[in-house]
Design a protein around this motif. Structure first.
Motif, short mmCIF file in Angstrom:
data_model
loop_
_atom_site.label_atom_id
_atom_site.label_comp_id
_atom_site.label_asym_id
_atom_site.label_seq_id
_atom_site.Cartn_x
_atom_site.Cartn_y
_atom_site.Cartn_z
N MET A 380 -5.84 0.54 -1.14
CA MET A 380 -4.59 1.30 -1.08
C MET A 380 -4.13 1.89 0.21
O MET A 380 -2.88 2.11 0.37
CB MET A 380 -4.75 2.73 -2.05
CG MET A 380 -4.87 2.11 -3.50
SD MET A 380 -5.71 3.35 -4.74
CE MET A 380 -4.77 4.69 -4.29
N CYS A 383 -2.44 -0.79 2.43
CA CYS A 383 -0.89 -1.10 1.95
C CYS A 383 -0.23 -0.07 2.19
O CYS A 383 1.16 -0.08 2.69
CB CYS A 383 -1.15 -1.22 0.07
SG CYS A 383 -1.99 -2.61 -0.13
N MET A 384 -0.35 1.23 1.93
CA MET A 384 0.51 2.20 2.38
C MET A 384 0.84 2.30 3.79
O MET A 384 1.85 2.86 4.28
CB MET A 384 -0.08 3.48 1.82
CG MET A 384 0.32 3.90 0.24
SD MET A 384 1.72 3.84 -0.02
CE MET A 384 2.11 3.04 -1.61
N SER A 387 3.09 -0.36 4.83
CA SER A 387 4.53 -0.27 3.92
C SER A 387 5.32 1.18 4.53
O SER A 387 6.58 0.76 5.02
CB SER A 387 4.16 0.13 2.64
OG SER A 387 5.47 0.57 1.86
N CYS A 408 4.02 -4.76 -0.15
CA CYS A 408 3.07 -3.79 -0.17
C CYS A 408 2.68 -3.04 -1.26
O CYS A 408 1.51 -2.44 -1.65
CB CYS A 408 3.14 -2.87 1.06
SG CYS A 408 2.80 -3.64 2.61
N LEU A 409 3.58 -2.44 -1.97
CA LEU A 409 3.69 -1.79 -3.13
C LEU A 409 3.00 -2.63 -4.16
O LEU A 409 2.27 -2.02 -5.14
CB LEU A 409 5.16 -1.17 -3.77
CG LEU A 409 4.89 -0.38 -4.87
CD1 LEU A 409 3.99 1.16 -4.43
CD2 LEU A 409 6.40 0.36 -5.34
N TYR A 412 -0.60 -2.59 -3.48
CA TYR A 412 -1.01 -1.30 -3.54
C TYR A 412 -1.63 -1.02 -5.27
O TYR A 412 -2.56 -0.60 -5.59
CB TYR A 412 0.00 -0.22 -3.27
CG TYR A 412 -0.30 1.07 -3.59
CD1 TYR A 412 -1.09 1.96 -2.74
CD2 TYR A 412 0.34 1.85 -4.70
CE1 TYR A 412 -1.36 3.42 -3.00
CE2 TYR A 412 -0.03 3.10 -4.95
CZ TYR A 412 -0.75 3.92 -4.00
OH TYR A 412 -0.90 5.18 -4.26
N SER A 415 -4.39 -2.90 -6.02
CA SER A 415 -5.85 -2.15 -5.22
C SER A 415 -6.01 -1.01 -6.09
O SER A 415 -7.33 -0.87 -6.57
CB SER A 415 -5.50 -1.95 -3.77
OG SER A 415 -5.17 -2.74 -3.18
N SER A 416 -4.96 -0.20 -6.77
CA SER A 416 -5.34 0.85 -7.35
C SER A 416 -6.03 0.68 -8.93
O SER A 416 -6.91 1.15 -9.42
CB SER A 416 -4.12 1.71 -7.75
OG SER A 416 -3.19 1.03 -8.55
N GLN A 473 4.36 7.99 2.50
CA GLN A 473 3.46 6.72 2.53
C GLN A 473 2.23 6.84 3.22
O GLN A 473 1.10 6.59 2.75
CB GLN A 473 4.10 5.35 2.74
CG GLN A 473 5.23 5.12 1.63
CD GLN A 473 5.94 3.97 2.02
OE1 GLN A 473 5.75 2.68 2.01
NE2 GLN A 473 7.23 4.16 2.29
N ALA A 477 -1.91 7.45 2.25
CA ALA A 477 -2.81 6.43 2.76
C ALA A 477 -3.95 7.44 3.51
O ALA A 477 -5.25 7.24 3.05
CB ALA A 477 -2.23 5.82 4.14
N SER A 480 -5.98 8.34 0.16
CA SER A 480 -6.75 7.24 0.01
C SER A 480 -8.11 6.91 0.86
O SER A 480 -9.29 6.71 0.07
CB SER A 480 -6.06 6.00 0.04
OG SER A 480 -4.87 6.25 -0.61
#
Length: 551
Positions: A380, A383-384, A387, A408-409, A412, A415-416, A473, A477, A480
């Motif tokens: 996550m 990706c953030m 992004s 990316c979302l 994301y 991944s979540s 974003q 990150a 995360s």
């Protein structure tokens, strides 16, 4: 030499005491884990003999479809309300309340659900939860102003708690240990399906029609539960309804072959009855009342440690942006400025989440919770970060990578779904001892939703404070990365563990890192102690004693 008999008597007494303690621990182990239909009483799990409990758990979790519809509904509703020509117009401040108000009543509903579960049962509480769902959707569909919309969202939020807490507790009590994680993940999977339905309908239907159709998903589960699913045998025994509990277990174990003199259902019923007798005996002996017992149970390590860990876990979950991106999906893509159709992009998000939720069911069955959460958090974060960088470029006028934030979302969301979105919810019932599981699950669920409300309500303010979508974003990150560190330090491993083993963990540990090696050392120490006592008591063996006398 005249002291020898007394020495042997002492050793024998110690050995007897040790054996009794071991037997007591084994029995306690069996008793506590009976709430998850311990596999020790049944033959190895196959698809055929597990079909009844799988069906019961999936049907009880089917209320989660309405939960997903309610959660994602704000994503398709807000753009219509903010449109200049909207018949019911809302400001940005009002839409932030429309998005977040759905979780305001959740703590109240969760606590209500905790008490109702003990009074009327797990399944009856699920059915009662459908009433505010239906009322809420009707009010939303007929809304002519913002207050009507808010009240409708409040009612669906209340129903969300009433429909989810009993389902998770029911699955915890009915599912055998090796299936518990997978079956508990069906709730989030069906919620993901509900979100996908909401995004799909929002792209092609008027928001009022979507609300009317939401009633169907609240009513159908009532009928399915009433016709097909038996009540939790654990709850039935606690209410003295032993015959009904026996019928429930016979339904759940209908495909188990008989082993020995007792069937699997009879053996399990015996264990649950014994557990209930022990619990009632402890309550009679206690000089404190029922409420005092609950409070004292929360003050024990098996109470305050899980609550603390779950609070922090849900904090990292909510402020890492998992639910913000789902509640504001359409608006999110508008603010990123990628130029991709925001409704199509939101459908892709819903589809990705639903597909990944099915993969997550397999992951939870096969892999440990801690590694999944760490991998999920780091994925996550990556990706953030990417992004946010491309969102900043788009804002500066460079549109060469306009598709990257969308990709990316989606990654994301994938991944979540590996861990951080689903695992915290499955742990709300796993981490607590039997004596407080119902109310503790409701409290932890309430805490999670208060944090969710705070995260959703602060999203607009966070954008203004940090300076735009790209900065938000990067904030997600950072949270995360903090989540990965937290999981490594504190989150206990529950994969494949009996409920009694999880309870024992909190008696001896708080930090998760190093807990496994500590447990191995303790097991080795206990084994050595047993061996020493066994060696010391060998001369007391009657056969050996007789041969010595003959010599």
């Amino acid at each position: 030499m005249h002291d020898s008999p007394s020495i042997y008597t002492h050793v024998e007494r110690e050995a007897s005491k040790n054996i009794e303690e071991n037997e007591r621990e084994c029995f306690k182990d069996a008793i506590v884990s009976s709430r998850s239909l311990n596999k020790g009483f049944v033959e190895p799990t196959t698809l055929k003999n597990a079909i009844p409990e799988i069906a019961a758990c999936i049907i009880s979790a089917s209320f989660h479809i309405s939960v997903g519809l309610s959660m994602a509904y704000s994503a398709i509703l807000i753009p219509h309300l903010e449109a200049p020509d909207a018949k019911v117009h809302a400001t940005k401040e009002q839409t932030s309340w429309i998005a977040s108000v759905v979780v305001v009543c959740t703590p109240l509903g969760s606590i209500m659900g905790g008490f109702l579960m003990e009074i009327v049962g797990r399944l009856r509480t699920l059915q009662l939860g459908a009433i505010p769902f239906v009322a809420g959707w009707i009010l939303i569909a007929l809304s002519t102003n913002i207050p009507m919309l808010l009240v409708g969202r409040l009612l669906t939020g209340l129903a969300t708690a009433l429909a989810t807490s009993p389902a998770i507790v029911y699955i915890t009590e009915v599912a055998r240990p090796e299936l518990r994680g997978s079956l508990m993940s069906f709730g989030p999977t069906l919620a993901s399906f509900g979100m996908l339905l909401s995004y799909l309908k929002g792209a092609f239907m008027d928001w009022r029609l979507v609300a009317w159709l939401g009633i169907i998903y609240a009513v159908v589960p009532i009928i399915l539960v009433e016709v097909f699913v038996p009540e939790s045998p654990v709850w039935l025994v606690s209410k003295g309804r032993t015959e009904e509990a026996k019928k429930s277990l016979e339904w759940l174990y209908k495909y188990e072959t008989k082993q020995g003199k007792m069937s699997a259902a009879e053996a399990q019923l015996t264990t649950i009855v014994k557990e209930n007798e022990i619990k009632l005996s402890e309550q009679r002996k206690s000089k404190y009342g029922g409420v005092s017992n609950k409070i004292r149970a929360f003050m024990k390590p098996t109470g305050w440690k899980p609550i603390t860990i779950l609070f922090l876990l849900f904090f990292f979950q909510q402020f890492s942006g998992i639910y913000v991106t789902l509640f504001y999906a359409v608006t999110w893509f508008q603010e990123v400025g990628s130029g991709v159709d925001e409704y199509i992009a939101s459908i892709l998000v819903g589809a990705t989440r639903f597909l990944c939720s099915m993969v997550n069911t397999w992951l939870l069955r096969r892999y440990k919770r801690r590694p999944l959460c760490i991998i999920s958090s780091l994925g996550m974060a990556l990706c953030m970060i990417v992004s946010g960088y491309f969102t900043l470029l788009i804002k500066a006028g460079d549109r060469s990578g306009y598709w990257v934030p969308v990709l990316c979302l989606l990654l994301y969301v994938c991944s979540s779904m590996v861990g951080m979105l689903t695992i915290p919810w499955t742990m709300t019932a796993e981490l607590f001892p039997t004596e407080i599981r119902g109310i503790a699950h409701s409290i932890s669920y309430s805490i999670a939703n208060l944090l969710l409300f705070t995260a959703l309500q602060s999203y607009r303010s966070l954008q203004s404070f940090l300076g735009g979508s790209y900065a938000v974003q990067w904030f997600f990150a950072g949270i995360s990365i903090g989540a990965a560190v937290f999981v490594w330090l504190l989150l206990p491993e529950t994969h494949g563990k009996k409920l009694s083993e999880i309870e024992e963990y909190f008696h001896n540990n708080f930090l998760a890192c190093g807990a496994e090696s500590k447990a191995r050392k303790q097991r080795a120490k206990r084994k050595n102690k047993r061996n020493e006592i066994t060696s010391a008591t060998e001369p007391l063996n009657p056969a050996k004693s007789k041969s010595i006398q003959n010599v």
